[in-house]
Design a protein around this motif. Structure first.
Motif, PDB file in Angstrom:
ATOM      1  N   GLY A   1     -27.242 -37.769  73.819  1.00 34.95           N
ATOM      2  CA  GLY A   1     -28.065 -38.732  73.062  1.00 34.95           C
ATOM      3  C   GLY A   1     -27.655 -38.560  71.549  1.00 34.95           C
ATOM      4  O   GLY A   1     -28.373 -39.485  71.006  1.00 34.95           O
ATOM      5  N   TYR A   2     -26.850 -37.733  71.130  1.00 39.14           N
ATOM      6  CA  TYR A   2     -26.455 -37.648  69.806  1.00 39.14           C
ATOM      7  C   TYR A   2     -25.803 -38.676  69.336  1.00 39.14           C
ATOM      8  O   TYR A   2     -25.014 -39.208  69.892  1.00 39.14           O
ATOM      9  N   GLU A   3     -26.551 -39.568  67.913  1.00 41.11           N
ATOM     10  CA  GLU A   3     -25.799 -40.607  67.594  1.00 41.11           C
ATOM     11  C   GLU A   3     -24.930 -40.169  66.290  1.00 41.11           C
ATOM     12  O   GLU A   3     -25.504 -39.670  65.341  1.00 41.11           O
ATOM     13  N   PRO A   4     -23.289 -40.259  66.583  1.00 42.28           N
ATOM     14  CA  PRO A   4     -22.515 -39.907  65.431  1.00 42.28           C
ATOM     15  C   PRO A   4     -22.809 -40.531  64.177  1.00 42.28           C
ATOM     16  O   PRO A   4     -23.116 -41.503  64.157  1.00 42.28           O
ATOM     17  N   ARG A   5     -22.476 -39.861  63.000  1.00 43.19           N
ATOM     18  CA  ARG A   5     -22.492 -40.288  61.820  1.00 43.19           C
ATOM     19  C   ARG A   5     -21.179 -41.170  61.744  1.00 43.19           C
ATOM     20  O   ARG A   5     -20.116 -40.770  62.333  1.00 43.19           O
ATOM     21  N   PRO A   6     -20.955 -42.017  60.914  1.00 43.35           N
ATOM     22  CA  PRO A   6     -19.971 -42.727  60.519  1.00 43.35           C
ATOM     23  C   PRO A   6     -18.871 -41.912  59.978  1.00 43.35           C
ATOM     24  O   PRO A   6     -19.208 -41.167  59.394  1.00 43.35           O
ATOM     25  N   GLY A   7     -17.840 -42.089  60.206  1.00 42.74           N
ATOM     26  CA  GLY A   7     -16.525 -41.412  59.915  1.00 42.74           C
ATOM     27  C   GLY A   7     -16.474 -39.799  60.297  1.00 42.74           C
ATOM     28  O   GLY A   7     -16.654 -39.636  61.386  1.00 42.74           O
ATOM     29  N   GLU A   8     -16.201 -38.968  59.570  1.00 43.01           N
ATOM     30  CA  GLU A   8     -16.010 -37.680  59.929  1.00 43.01           C
ATOM     31  C   GLU A   8     -17.252 -37.069  60.139  1.00 43.01           C
ATOM     32  O   GLU A   8     -18.204 -37.118  59.564  1.00 43.01           O
ATOM     33  N   ASP A   9     -17.386 -36.460  61.413  1.00 43.69           N
ATOM     34  CA  ASP A   9     -18.513 -35.792  61.727  1.00 43.69           C
ATOM     35  C   ASP A   9     -18.557 -34.307  62.137  1.00 43.69           C
ATOM     36  O   ASP A   9     -18.151 -34.311  63.165  1.00 43.69           O
ATOM     37  N   ALA A  10     -19.309 -33.402  61.455  1.00 42.44           N
ATOM     38  CA  ALA A  10     -18.895 -31.943  61.728  1.00 42.44           C
ATOM     39  C   ALA A  10     -19.517 -31.701  63.155  1.00 42.44           C
ATOM     40  O   ALA A  10     -19.006 -30.714  63.567  1.00 42.44           O
ATOM     41  N   TYR A  11     -20.712 -32.350  63.275  1.00 39.33           N
ATOM     42  CA  TYR A  11     -21.459 -31.883  64.426  1.00 39.33           C
ATOM     43  C   TYR A  11     -20.681 -32.495  65.903  1.00 39.33           C
ATOM     44  O   TYR A  11     -20.721 -31.685  66.740  1.00 39.33           O
TER      45      TYR A  11
ATOM     46  N   THR B   1     -35.959 -18.090  64.207  1.00 43.14           N
ATOM     47  CA  THR B   1     -36.039 -19.380  64.065  1.00 43.14           C
ATOM     48  C   THR B   1     -35.796 -19.975  62.837  1.00 43.14           C
ATOM     49  O   THR B   1     -35.705 -21.398  63.048  1.00 43.14           O
ATOM     50  N   ALA B   2     -36.168 -19.430  61.844  1.00 37.70           N
ATOM     51  CA  ALA B   2     -35.790 -20.314  60.279  1.00 37.70           C
ATOM     52  C   ALA B   2     -34.279 -20.840  60.656  1.00 37.70           C
ATOM     53  O   ALA B   2     -33.935 -21.647  59.962  1.00 37.70           O
ATOM     54  N   ASP B   3     -33.428 -20.009  61.387  1.00 33.35           N
ATOM     55  CA  ASP B   3     -32.162 -20.704  61.577  1.00 33.35           C
ATOM     56  C   ASP B   3     -32.039 -21.959  62.244  1.00 33.35           C
ATOM     57  O   ASP B   3     -31.131 -22.825  61.911  1.00 33.35           O
ATOM     58  N   ARG B   4     -32.959 -22.373  62.735  1.00 27.47           N
ATOM     59  CA  ARG B   4     -32.995 -23.847  63.237  1.00 27.47           C
ATOM     60  C   ARG B   4     -33.060 -24.795  62.217  1.00 27.47           C
ATOM     61  O   ARG B   4     -32.546 -25.848  62.137  1.00 27.47           O
ATOM     62  N   LEU B   5     -33.697 -24.443  60.802  1.00 25.33           N
ATOM     63  CA  LEU B   5     -33.901 -25.427  59.870  1.00 25.33           C
ATOM     64  C   LEU B   5     -32.578 -25.477  59.136  1.00 25.33           C
ATOM     65  O   LEU B   5     -32.227 -26.636  58.536  1.00 25.33           O
ATOM     66  N   GLU B   6     -31.588 -24.453  59.213  1.00 27.00           N
ATOM     67  CA  GLU B   6     -30.428 -24.623  58.603  1.00 27.00           C
ATOM     68  C   GLU B   6     -29.472 -25.353  59.342  1.00 27.00           C
ATOM     69  O   GLU B   6     -28.644 -25.811  59.061  1.00 27.00           O
ATOM     70  N   LEU B   7     -29.934 -25.678  60.663  1.00 28.36           N
ATOM     71  CA  LEU B   7     -28.967 -26.259  61.407  1.00 28.36           C
ATOM     72  C   LEU B   7     -28.366 -27.408  61.074  1.00 28.36           C
ATOM     73  O   LEU B   7     -26.833 -27.775  60.916  1.00 28.36           O
ATOM     74  N   GLY B   8     -29.045 -28.511  60.653  1.00 28.22           N
ATOM     75  CA  GLY B   8     -28.664 -29.781  59.914  1.00 28.22           C
ATOM     76  C   GLY B   8     -27.639 -29.450  58.778  1.00 28.22           C
ATOM     77  O   GLY B   8     -26.645 -30.138  58.807  1.00 28.22           O
ATOM     78  N   GLY B   9     -28.017 -28.681  57.973  1.00 28.21           N
ATOM     79  CA  GLY B   9     -27.341 -28.444  56.679  1.00 28.21           C
ATOM     80  C   GLY B   9     -25.907 -27.783  57.240  1.00 28.21           C
ATOM     81  O   GLY B   9     -24.972 -28.083  56.348  1.00 28.21           O
ATOM     82  N   ARG B  10     -25.709 -27.061  58.257  1.00 21.50           N
ATOM     83  CA  ARG B  10     -24.417 -26.727  58.574  1.00 21.50           C
ATOM     84  C   ARG B  10     -23.803 -27.798  58.933  1.00 21.50           C
ATOM     85  O   ARG B  10     -22.416 -27.565  58.869  1.00 21.50           O
ATOM     86  N   PHE B  11     -23.957 -28.949  59.295  1.00 23.05           N
ATOM     87  CA  PHE B  11     -23.296 -30.033  59.715  1.00 23.05           C
ATOM     88  C   PHE B  11     -23.511 -30.921  58.815  1.00 23.05           C
ATOM     89  O   PHE B  11     -23.062 -32.323  58.980  1.00 23.05           O
ATOM     90  N   GLY B  12     -23.731 -31.010  57.447  1.00 20.36           N
ATOM     91  CA  GLY B  12     -23.889 -31.833  56.364  1.00 20.36           C
ATOM     92  C   GLY B  12     -24.853 -32.868  56.332  1.00 20.36           C
ATOM     93  O   GLY B  12     -24.736 -33.709  55.821  1.00 20.36           O
ATOM     94  N   MET B  13     -26.177 -32.412  57.187  1.00 22.15           N
ATOM     95  CA  MET B  13     -27.153 -33.401  57.247  1.00 22.15           C
ATOM     96  C   MET B  13     -28.244 -32.571  56.776  1.00 22.15           C
ATOM     97  O   MET B  13     -28.526 -31.515  56.765  1.00 22.15           O
ATOM     98  N   ASP B  14     -29.284 -33.416  56.049  1.00 22.06           N
ATOM     99  CA  ASP B  14     -30.604 -32.970  55.691  1.00 22.06           C
ATOM    100  C   ASP B  14     -31.585 -32.988  57.283  1.00 22.06           C
ATOM    101  O   ASP B  14     -30.954 -33.652  58.088  1.00 22.06           O
ATOM    102  N   ARG B  15     -32.771 -32.196  57.255  1.00 21.34           N
ATOM    103  CA  ARG B  15     -33.407 -32.145  58.341  1.00 21.34           C
ATOM    104  C   ARG B  15     -33.638 -33.542  58.876  1.00 21.34           C
ATOM    105  O   ARG B  15     -33.803 -33.681  60.375  1.00 21.34           O
ATOM    106  N   ALA B  16     -34.166 -34.264  58.154  1.00 23.72           N
ATOM    107  CA  ALA B  16     -34.735 -35.652  58.831  1.00 23.72           C
ATOM    108  C   ALA B  16     -33.558 -36.266  59.421  1.00 23.72           C
ATOM    109  O   ALA B  16     -33.753 -36.962  60.506  1.00 23.72           O
ATOM    110  N   GLU B  17     -32.305 -36.270  58.699  1.00 22.28           N
ATOM    111  CA  GLU B  17     -31.247 -36.952  59.299  1.00 22.28           C
ATOM    112  C   GLU B  17     -30.617 -36.398  60.797  1.00 22.28           C
ATOM    113  O   GLU B  17     -30.585 -36.945  61.920  1.00 22.28           O
TER     114      GLU B  17
END
Ligand SMILES: [Fe+2]
Length: 323
Positions: A187-197, A98-114
């Motif tokens: 319910g995911y709110e896309p990032r402005p512009g290019e959004d890897a997720y 499950t430590a992978d879950r913490l990586e998830l945001g990072g994989r799509f260019g976001m910190d965990r809070a975002e």
């Protein structure tokens, strides 16, 4: 009455002890060492406790990866996952760390809070079953704790059979015939512009039409098949009708009387019926510096069936059995 075993709720069968943890949900199982082969009587007693209490806990087992998989194989077919993060053990494709879950945001260019902020559009969002948008969600999940924080990081489960039974008769009758679209990324709110997720969601779209009330394939119980994570809308209703009804049903599904909360210690194992429960991943560890490392194995499930016997239908990306 103190000497009367029947009064403490503890049941003994197959050499194990089953100690209920709440009125509807969760039981702690004693008298078993999961690292050793389970005999048939013990395995049958554990399965029966799982069907009754929906999630069962084994304290202080300290399994390794092979032991974890051996337990899983005793109860079903472990799912080999094609995509996992860098923390999962390369030599065991059925184990996800499950430590992978913490990586998830990072994989799509976001910190965990975002990452969390863009995905939380309802108050009950965290409640989910594992991979519920698939046509064949896993039947069960077996999670073991390796490292846990000194406080925080508990997991909660809720019993969807009890939640269904707790609805009024007219409402049960109404929801019995309904179906809902379950979709990854609701319910995911896309990032402005290019959004890897967003690109990832489009490339790996997963959506199914599931009955709103599912019949459990082993117990025959009716289950309120909703969660705060995957359910997009109730089919055949307008959005204005669907949204408040879904909110009511998800609130019903996770009322405190249907839940149990588990305080993890290292070596503990939780084994839940992923068809009959939703669970809440802890979110109170974000500001703690303590690691929380868990390993998960899921067991293959079947296509859900509604009250009228009609199975779920795939919408996209959800061929049964293929991961
Ligand atoms: Fe989960």
């Amino acid at each position: 009455m103190a000497d009367d075993d029947a009064d403490d709720g503890v049941e003994r069968a197959g050499g194990i002890e089953v100690r209920p943890m709440s009125g509807h949900t969760g039981a702690e199982i004693g008298g078993v060492e999961l690292a050793k082969p389970l005999d048939d009587a013990a395995a049958a007693a554990i399965r029966s406790a799982l069907l009754r209490w929906k999630v069962v806990f084994f304290r202080g087992q300290h399994l390794d990866h092979d032991g974890h998989l051996a337990v899983a194989r005793r109860f079903g077919e472990p799912i080999a996952l094609p995509r996992r993060g860098g923390y999962s053990p390369a030599e065991h494709p059925e184990i996800e760390t499950t430590a992978d879950r913490l990586e998830l945001g990072g994989r799509f260019g976001m910190d965990r809070a975002e990452w969390l902020d863009r995905r939380r559009h309802t108050l009950l969002r965290g409640w989910h079953c594992d991979h519920g948008a698939r046509i064949d969600p896993p039947a069960a999940t077996i999670l073991r704790a390796e490292t846990v924080p000194p406080y925080g990081g508990d997991t909660c489960w809720s019993n969807l059979a009890a939640a269904y039974a707790g609805l009024s008769e007219p409402l049960r009758h109404f929801v019995d015939g309904l179906r809902a679209e379950h979709r990854q990324g609701v319910g995911y709110e896309p990032r402005p512009g290019e959004d890897a997720y967003v690109r990832h969601l489009l490339e790996h779209q997963t959506a199914s039409h599931h009955p709103l009330v599912r019949v459990h394939p082993e117990s025959g119980e009716r289950l309120l098949f909703v969660n705060g994570y995957y359910v997009q809308r109730i089919l055949g209703l307008t959005q204005a009708e669907s949204a408040p009804l879904l909110e009511l049903l998800v609130e019903q599904a996770v009322r405190p009387e249907y839940t149990v909360r588990f305080r993890w210690r290292p070596g503990d194992v939780a084994f839940w019926d992923n068809r009959a429960t939703v669970h809440l991943a802890p979110s109170d560890t974000g500001r703690l510096d303590h690691p929380r490392i868990m390993h998960r194995v899921m067991l293959a499930g079947e296509v859900p069936v509604g009250v009228d016997g009609t199975p779920s239908e795939p919408v996209t990306g959800t061929e049964a059995g293929r991961w």
